[in-house]
Design an enzyme around this catalytic site. Structure first.
Site, PDB file in Angstrom:
ATOM      1  N   ARG A   1      -3.853   7.826   3.564  1.00 34.43           N
ATOM      2  CA  ARG A   1      -2.633   7.514   2.801  1.00 34.43           C
ATOM      3  C   ARG A   1      -2.354   8.569   1.743  1.00 34.43           C
ATOM      4  O   ARG A   1      -1.413   8.427   0.965  1.00 34.43           O
ATOM      5  CB  ARG A   1      -2.767   6.134   2.147  1.00 34.43           C
ATOM      6  CG  ARG A   1      -2.915   5.025   3.156  1.00 34.43           C
ATOM      7  CD  ARG A   1      -2.421   3.690   2.686  1.00 34.43           C
ATOM      8  NE  ARG A   1      -2.639   3.380   1.315  1.00 34.43           N
ATOM      9  CZ  ARG A   1      -3.125   2.221   0.870  1.00 34.43           C
ATOM     10  NH1 ARG A   1      -3.492   1.287   1.749  1.00 34.43           N
ATOM     11  NH2 ARG A   1      -3.245   1.974  -0.408  1.00 34.43           N
TER      12      ARG A   1
ATOM     13  N   GLY B   1      -4.997   0.750   9.952  1.00 34.09           N
ATOM     14  CA  GLY B   1      -3.974   0.238  10.854  1.00 34.09           C
ATOM     15  C   GLY B   1      -3.857  -1.272  10.773  1.00 34.09           C
ATOM     16  O   GLY B   1      -3.069  -1.888  11.472  1.00 34.09           O
ATOM     17  N   ARG B   2      -4.763  -1.858   9.936  1.00 36.99           N
ATOM     18  CA  ARG B   2      -4.761  -3.312   9.743  1.00 36.99           C
ATOM     19  C   ARG B   2      -4.835  -4.034  11.092  1.00 36.99           C
ATOM     20  O   ARG B   2      -5.735  -3.760  11.852  1.00 36.99           O
ATOM     21  CB  ARG B   2      -3.524  -3.724   8.951  1.00 36.99           C
ATOM     22  CG  ARG B   2      -3.528  -5.139   8.456  1.00 36.99           C
ATOM     23  CD  ARG B   2      -4.198  -5.335   7.134  1.00 36.99           C
ATOM     24  NE  ARG B   2      -3.302  -5.033   6.038  1.00 36.99           N
ATOM     25  CZ  ARG B   2      -3.627  -5.220   4.767  1.00 36.99           C
ATOM     26  NH1 ARG B   2      -4.801  -5.713   4.455  1.00 36.99           N
ATOM     27  NH2 ARG B   2      -2.798  -4.919   3.820  1.00 36.99           N
TER      28      ARG B   2
ATOM     29  N   ASP C   1       5.394  -4.885   5.744  1.00 40.30           N
ATOM     30  CA  ASP C   1       5.482  -6.284   6.107  1.00 40.30           C
ATOM     31  C   ASP C   1       5.557  -7.244   4.900  1.00 40.30           C
ATOM     32  O   ASP C   1       6.504  -8.038   4.771  1.00 40.30           O
ATOM     33  CB  ASP C   1       4.212  -6.545   6.931  1.00 40.30           C
ATOM     34  CG  ASP C   1       4.225  -7.871   7.588  1.00 40.30           C
ATOM     35  OD1 ASP C   1       5.275  -8.226   8.111  1.00 40.30           O
ATOM     36  OD2 ASP C   1       3.184  -8.562   7.544  1.00 40.30           O
TER      37      ASP C   1
ATOM     38  N   THR D   1       6.056  -6.681   1.558  1.00 42.31           N
ATOM     39  CA  THR D   1       7.188  -6.417   0.653  1.00 42.31           C
ATOM     40  C   THR D   1       8.501  -6.885   1.281  1.00 42.31           C
ATOM     41  O   THR D   1       9.362  -7.458   0.597  1.00 42.31           O
ATOM     42  CB  THR D   1       7.255  -4.898   0.356  1.00 42.31           C
ATOM     43  OG1 THR D   1       5.994  -4.488  -0.162  1.00 42.31           O
ATOM     44  CG2 THR D   1       8.349  -4.557  -0.633  1.00 42.31           C
TER      45      THR D   1
ATOM     46  N   GLY E   1       0.836  -1.208   0.000  1.00 42.32           N
ATOM     47  CA  GLY E   1       0.000   0.000   0.000  1.00 42.32           C
ATOM     48  C   GLY E   1       0.864   1.248   0.000  1.00 42.32           C
ATOM     49  O   GLY E   1       1.893   1.294   0.661  1.00 42.32           O
TER      50      GLY E   1
ATOM     51  N   ARG F   1      -0.290  -6.931  -5.120  1.00 46.27           N
ATOM     52  CA  ARG F   1      -0.715  -8.199  -5.720  1.00 46.27           C
ATOM     53  C   ARG F   1       0.450  -8.955  -6.330  1.00 46.27           C
ATOM     54  O   ARG F   1       0.304 -10.126  -6.675  1.00 46.27           O
ATOM     55  CB  ARG F   1      -1.734  -7.927  -6.822  1.00 46.27           C
ATOM     56  CG  ARG F   1      -2.999  -7.321  -6.266  1.00 46.27           C
ATOM     57  CD  ARG F   1      -3.921  -6.891  -7.363  1.00 46.27           C
ATOM     58  NE  ARG F   1      -5.109  -6.297  -6.776  1.00 46.27           N
ATOM     59  CZ  ARG F   1      -6.340  -6.567  -7.155  1.00 46.27           C
ATOM     60  NH1 ARG F   1      -6.564  -7.405  -8.126  1.00 46.27           N
ATOM     61  NH2 ARG F   1      -7.359  -6.002  -6.573  1.00 46.27           N
TER      62      ARG F   1
ATOM     63  N   ASP G   1       3.629  -1.612  11.752  1.00 46.96           N
ATOM     64  CA  ASP G   1       3.648  -2.940  12.374  1.00 46.96           C
ATOM     65  C   ASP G   1       4.935  -3.718  12.083  1.00 46.96           C
ATOM     66  O   ASP G   1       4.968  -4.939  12.202  1.00 46.96           O
ATOM     67  CB  ASP G   1       2.417  -3.746  11.952  1.00 46.96           C
ATOM     68  CG  ASP G   1       2.267  -3.849  10.437  1.00 46.96           C
ATOM     69  OD1 ASP G   1       3.086  -3.240   9.725  1.00 46.96           O
ATOM     70  OD2 ASP G   1       1.343  -4.524   9.972  1.00 46.96           O
TER      71      ASP G   1
ATOM     72  N   THR H   1       5.161   1.961   6.202  1.00 47.63           N
ATOM     73  CA  THR H   1       3.772   1.524   6.365  1.00 47.63           C
ATOM     74  C   THR H   1       3.069   2.451   7.346  1.00 47.63           C
ATOM     75  O   THR H   1       3.648   2.816   8.375  1.00 47.63           O
ATOM     76  CB  THR H   1       3.620   0.078   6.875  1.00 47.63           C
ATOM     77  OG1 THR H   1       2.296  -0.090   7.398  1.00 47.63           O
ATOM     78  CG2 THR H   1       4.586  -0.315   7.972  1.00 47.63           C
TER      79      THR H   1
ATOM     80  N   ASP I   1       0.779   1.480   9.065  1.00 45.23           N
ATOM     81  CA  ASP I   1       0.370   0.616  10.187  1.00 45.23           C
ATOM     82  C   ASP I   1       1.463   0.512  11.248  1.00 45.23           C
ATOM     83  O   ASP I   1       1.195   0.056  12.354  1.00 45.23           O
ATOM     84  CB  ASP I   1       0.053  -0.802   9.691  1.00 45.23           C
ATOM     85  CG  ASP I   1      -0.961  -0.820   8.573  1.00 45.23           C
ATOM     86  OD1 ASP I   1      -1.745   0.151   8.482  1.00 45.23           O
ATOM     87  OD2 ASP I   1      -0.971  -1.784   7.785  1.00 45.23           O
TER      88      ASP I   1
HETATM   89  O1  F6P Z   1      -1.357  -1.681   5.219  1.00 41.47           O
HETATM   90  C1  F6P Z   1      -1.766  -0.389   4.910  1.00 41.47           C
HETATM   91  C2  F6P Z   1      -3.259  -0.300   4.809  1.00 41.47           C
HETATM   92  O2  F6P Z   1      -3.621   1.042   4.516  1.00 41.47           O
HETATM   93  C3  F6P Z   1      -4.024  -0.791   6.031  1.00 41.47           C
HETATM   94  O3  F6P Z   1      -4.025   0.125   7.099  1.00 41.47           O
HETATM   95  C4  F6P Z   1      -5.387  -1.062   5.428  1.00 41.47           C
HETATM   96  O4  F6P Z   1      -6.103  -2.009   6.195  1.00 41.47           O
HETATM   97  C5  F6P Z   1      -5.039  -1.609   4.061  1.00 41.47           C
HETATM   98  O5  F6P Z   1      -3.738  -1.136   3.758  1.00 41.47           O
HETATM   99  C6  F6P Z   1      -5.971  -1.206   2.946  1.00 41.47           C
HETATM  100  O6  F6P Z   1      -5.583  -1.889   1.788  1.00 41.47           O
HETATM  101  P1  F6P Z   1      -6.049  -1.491   0.315  1.00 41.47           P
HETATM  102  O7  F6P Z   1      -5.376  -0.201  -0.061  1.00 41.47           O
HETATM  103  O8  F6P Z   1      -5.600  -2.618  -0.526  1.00 41.47           O
HETATM  104  O9  F6P Z   1      -7.534  -1.327   0.366  1.00 41.47           O
END
Ligand code: F6P
Length: 357
Positions: free
Chosen positions: A284, A179-180, A112, A114, A14, A77, A138, A134, A136
């Site tokens: 983001r 924040g996943r 994480d 990547t 992301g 992906r 994490d 990230t 997140d």
């Molecule tokens: O890992 C970053 C993040 O923004 C998470 O906080 C969120 O849950 C996820 O990616 C969203 O993913 P996507 O952009 O694929 O919808």
């Protein structure tokens, strides 16, 4: 190795603000300090698998310090070990392309997922250096990752803005942040934005305790409340609210929407009116904060230092204010989670913030 090195660079997973400053720092350090060649790979590991690249010159990375997103594009992906819906192993193809590109090293900027792939490719003999990013935060073994501070800034500003409308209508406003699987973003933005209640996955909460706090506030004349919710919290039935599943992604689960269930319960148990705001990808977007620009600049320079020293399998890291490096493996060994004894939680509780625990 040739004396003039060829360094590849990609951004995976992301996106987040701070990627462009990191690309700029890697490329400028490589071009300016080492007269190296820099090859940008498009859309994360997709660029390596499909051989989609571009030679980066100074002008390409000039003027991008303040820009959000990534000029190289990204993808969550494109996993060379499990590509597409059929999860094909294209790692050998990636390896072949790496050789054909005559790269001496590859800098992988990512979170994480990547970094996991970077580690696996390192195991296959690819000379890789990582830069952790990230929102997140994490990733272990670094105090901060690129993007977190910018996401906190967006979420905090949103919580600030919600206050006036919450107060005018005497409502409970539930602000759901990303924040996943961790509550870092909710915790930081919740504390910075003065959330009255903060709900994070690492501290299981009792909705009745949350409601008691909302009623208490209402009774003492605080006719509004802000509840900051991390997207991965679970209600008493422990069901995860999954928004969708993205088949070919490295992590298919997409979260979002638990706040609607929380709002329903709050309205039923308190009689107060509640509204939900899901901040989503806004967190983001936008410009990187000064902190992220500085962190990305230092991480980028560090990554090139690691390449020049041949210290592969390592990633840049911030520890106690120092820019250092750690094995990529230590960053991905487990997810960095909020712990109940974190001083920030203690400080938040000391000023009356409710966690419902
Ligand atoms: O890992 C970053 C993040 O923004 C998470 O906080 C969120 O849950 C996820 O990616 C969203 O993913 P996507 O952009 O694929 O919808």
């Amino acid at each position: 190795m040739r004396s003039k090195k060829r360094i590849g660079i990609l951004t995976g997973g992301g996106d987040c603000p701070g990627l462009n400053p990191a690309i700029r720092a890697v490329a400028k350090t490589a071009l300016f300090c080492h007269k190296a060649e820099v090859i940008g790979l498009f859309d994360g590991y997709e660029g390596l698998i499909k051989n989609r690249t571009k030679k980066l010159i100074w002008e390409d990375v000039s003027g991008i310090l303040t820009q959000g997103g990534t000029i190289l594009g990204t993808s969550n992906r494109a996993n060379p070990f499990a590509y597409g819906e059929k999860k094909k192993d294209l790692s050998k193809q990636a390896l072949k392309n790496f050789r054909n590109l005559r790269l001496d090293a590859l800098v992988c900027i990512g979170g994480d997922g990547t970094l996991h792939i970077a580690h696996e490719l390192t195991q296959m003999g690819l000379p890789i250096v990582g830069i952790p990013k990230t929102i997140d935060i994490d990733v272990e073994a670094t105090d901060f990752t690129i993007g977190f501070d910018s996401a906190v800034a967006v979420a905090t500003e949103s919580i600030d803005n919600i206050h006036s409308t919450a107060e005018s209508h005497h409502r409970v406003m539930i602000v759901e942040v990303m924040g996943r699987y961790t509550g870092w973003l909710a915790l930081y933005a919740g504390v910075a934005g003065g959330g009255d209640v903060i709900l994070i996955p690492e501290l299981s909460f009792d909705i009745k305790k949350v409601c008691r706090e909302l009623i208490r506030r209402s009774r003492i004349g605080k006719r509004f409340s802000i509840v900051v919710v991390a997207e991965w919290v679970r209600l008493a039935d422990l069901k995860l609210v999954v928004k969708r599943k993205v088949k070919s992604s490295t992590d298919p689960i997409r979260l979002g929407g638990v706040s609607y269930r929380i709002a329903e319960q709050i309205e039923n148990l308190t009689g107060l009116e509640a509204r939900v705001i899901i901040l989503g990808h806004l967190q983001r977007g936008g410009k990187p904060t000064d902190f992220d620009r500085i962190l990305a600049t230092q991480f980028g320079k560090k990554a090139v230092d690691l390449v020049m020293k041949g210290k592969f399998g390592y990633m840049a890291s911030l520890q106690g204010g120092e820019i250092t490096s750690v094995p990529i493996q230590s960053g991905i060994a487990r997810q960095k989670k909020v712990t109940p004894d974190l001083p920030l939680i203690e400080a938040a509780k000391a000023v009356g913030t409710c966690f419902g625990d």
